[in-house]
Design a protein around this motif. Structure first.
Motif, short mmCIF file in Angstrom:
data_model
loop_
_atom_site.label_atom_id
_atom_site.label_comp_id
_atom_site.label_asym_id
_atom_site.label_seq_id
_atom_site.Cartn_x
_atom_site.Cartn_y
_atom_site.Cartn_z
N ASP A 84 0.88 -1.10 0.14
CA ASP A 84 0.04 -0.05 0.12
C ASP A 84 0.99 1.20 0.02
O ASP A 84 1.83 1.13 0.56
CB ASP A 84 -0.65 -0.17 1.29
CG ASP A 84 -1.81 1.18 1.40
OD1 ASP A 84 -1.54 2.04 2.17
OD2 ASP A 84 -2.72 1.25 0.79
N ARG A 85 0.44 2.27 -0.64
CA ARG A 85 1.28 3.57 -0.68
C ARG A 85 1.65 4.14 0.53
O ARG A 85 2.50 4.74 0.67
CB ARG A 85 0.58 4.50 -1.69
CG ARG A 85 1.19 5.85 -1.88
CD ARG A 85 2.57 5.44 -2.87
NE ARG A 85 3.26 6.74 -3.02
CZ ARG A 85 3.66 7.17 -3.99
NH1 ARG A 85 3.06 6.71 -5.21
NH2 ARG A 85 4.48 8.46 -4.14
N THR A 86 0.81 4.16 1.52
CA THR A 86 1.16 4.76 2.76
C THR A 86 2.13 3.80 3.33
O THR A 86 2.96 4.51 4.01
CB THR A 86 -0.21 4.79 3.63
OG1 THR A 86 -1.30 5.33 3.01
CG2 THR A 86 0.01 5.06 5.15
N ILE A 87 2.09 2.79 3.28
CA ILE A 87 3.10 1.81 4.09
C ILE A 87 4.36 2.16 3.20
O ILE A 87 5.66 2.00 3.67
CB ILE A 87 2.75 0.35 3.99
CG1 ILE A 87 1.54 0.20 4.87
CG2 ILE A 87 3.94 -0.90 4.40
CD1 ILE A 87 0.87 -1.39 4.70
N TYR A 88 4.43 2.25 1.83
CA TYR A 88 5.56 2.50 0.95
C TYR A 88 6.28 3.61 1.64
O TYR A 88 7.33 3.80 1.75
CB TYR A 88 5.09 2.49 -0.45
CG TYR A 88 6.14 3.14 -1.32
CD1 TYR A 88 7.13 2.18 -1.95
CD2 TYR A 88 6.23 4.60 -1.55
CE1 TYR A 88 8.17 2.73 -2.65
CE2 TYR A 88 7.28 4.89 -2.42
CZ TYR A 88 8.11 4.21 -3.16
OH TYR A 88 9.14 4.49 -3.82
N ASN A 89 5.50 4.80 1.74
CA ASN A 89 5.90 5.98 2.23
C ASN A 89 6.66 6.10 3.49
O ASN A 89 7.68 6.70 3.79
CB ASN A 89 4.72 6.97 2.19
CG ASN A 89 4.29 7.56 0.93
OD1 ASN A 89 4.95 7.31 -0.02
ND2 ASN A 89 3.16 7.94 0.84
N GLU A 90 6.42 5.15 4.38
CA GLU A 90 6.99 4.88 5.65
C GLU A 90 8.30 4.54 5.64
O GLU A 90 9.33 4.83 6.36
CB GLU A 90 6.30 3.99 6.46
CG GLU A 90 4.88 4.42 7.00
CD GLU A 90 4.23 3.68 7.90
OE1 GLU A 90 4.40 2.44 8.15
OE2 GLU A 90 2.83 4.02 8.33
N GLY A 91 8.70 3.56 4.51
CA GLY A 91 9.79 3.28 4.46
C GLY A 91 9.92 2.07 3.22
O GLY A 91 8.99 1.18 2.93
N HIS A 92 10.98 2.17 2.47
CA HIS A 92 11.06 1.27 1.23
C HIS A 92 12.56 1.26 0.62
O HIS A 92 13.47 1.99 1.30
CB HIS A 92 10.12 1.55 0.09
CG HIS A 92 10.36 3.11 -0.22
ND1 HIS A 92 9.81 4.09 0.21
CD2 HIS A 92 11.18 3.76 -1.24
CE1 HIS A 92 10.11 5.23 -0.29
NE2 HIS A 92 10.97 5.23 -1.02
N ILE A 93 12.73 0.26 -0.34
CA ILE A 93 14.13 0.14 -0.86
C ILE A 93 14.26 1.61 -1.65
O ILE A 93 13.47 1.79 -2.43
CB ILE A 93 14.20 -1.08 -1.68
CG1 ILE A 93 14.27 -2.29 -0.77
CG2 ILE A 93 15.62 -1.20 -2.59
CD1 ILE A 93 14.19 -3.70 -1.49
N MET A 94 15.48 2.07 -1.29
CA MET A 94 15.79 3.23 -2.12
C MET A 94 15.70 3.01 -3.42
O MET A 94 16.35 2.01 -4.06
CB MET A 94 17.06 3.67 -1.84
CG MET A 94 17.45 5.03 -2.41
SD MET A 94 19.05 5.79 -1.65
CE MET A 94 18.73 6.31 -0.02
N GLY A 95 14.97 3.75 -4.50
CA GLY A 95 15.06 3.76 -5.92
C GLY A 95 13.70 2.87 -6.36
O GLY A 95 13.59 2.71 -7.50
N SER A 96 13.00 2.07 -5.29
CA SER A 96 12.13 1.22 -5.73
C SER A 96 10.80 2.01 -6.17
O SER A 96 10.74 3.13 -5.81
CB SER A 96 11.33 0.32 -4.66
OG SER A 96 10.98 1.14 -3.53
N MET A 97 9.94 1.61 -6.98
CA MET A 97 8.73 2.20 -7.51
C MET A 97 7.69 1.79 -6.79
O MET A 97 7.30 0.32 -6.57
CB MET A 97 8.49 1.97 -8.98
CG MET A 97 9.74 2.51 -10.00
SD MET A 97 9.40 2.32 -11.50
CE MET A 97 8.01 2.99 -12.10
N PRO A 98 6.53 2.52 -6.54
CA PRO A 98 5.46 2.08 -5.48
C PRO A 98 4.29 1.75 -6.89
O PRO A 98 4.05 2.59 -7.64
CB PRO A 98 4.91 3.50 -4.87
CG PRO A 98 5.41 4.39 -5.61
CD PRO A 98 6.90 4.06 -6.29
#
Length: 166
Positions: A84-98
């Protein structure tokens, strides 16, 4: 009559000159093509020796393999976060695409080449596997599940970004 012979002689000479020019143009064109092909082969040999071709992307990859590709600056791959985009915004692999799983195929199809190497991770193994299968069913040829997702990525010291991560 002498005049006709002279005209015929000039016509023959002109025709002969025209044939010679056409032949020369053809020979120059053929030579240029051969030089071009030789140059392409030489370049391919140099590049092929310096930059080895990538092995096919495995259906599953671990975080070490992905991190290695990033560190070596290998081109032409994409990391997709299907959470989910909200969870992605909290933290993700640098450079990954949501690309949330419910929008994944609709968004990936017009934006990514079917032959591109794609690494996928989600919130859990089941979500990640579903996303990879959806991409493969949509015609993407090189899709790999990132085993362990974001947690495995953090465990190997991979760079992350996001609200919580910063």
């Amino acid at each position: 009559m002498e005049e006709n012979k002279a005209v015929e002689s000039v016509k023959d000479a002109a025709e002969s000159a025209k044939d010679a020019v056409e032949s020369a143009v053809k020979n120059v064109g053929d030579s240029a093509n051969k030089v071009g092909e030789s140059a392409k082969k030489a370049l391919h040999n140099v590049v092929g020796d310096v930059i080895p071709s990538q092995p096919p992307l495995a259906p599953q990859s671990d975080a070490h393999q992905l991190k290695s590709r990033l560190e070596w600056g290998e081109p032409a791959f994409t990391i997709l976060d299907v959470r989910d985009r909200t969870i992605y915004n909290e933290g993700h692999i640098m450079g990954s695409m949501p690309m949330p799983i419910n929008e994944l195929v609709d968004r990936a199809t017009p934006t990514l080449a079917k032959s591109r190497d794609i690494y996928v991770y989600g919130g859990n193994d089941e979500e990640t596997s579903q996303a990879a299968q959806a991409l493969r069913s949509a015609g993407f040829h090189h899709v790999s599940v990132l085993q362990g997702g974001l947690a495995a990525w953090k465990a190997v010291g991979g760079p992350t970004e996001g609200i919580v991560e910063s």
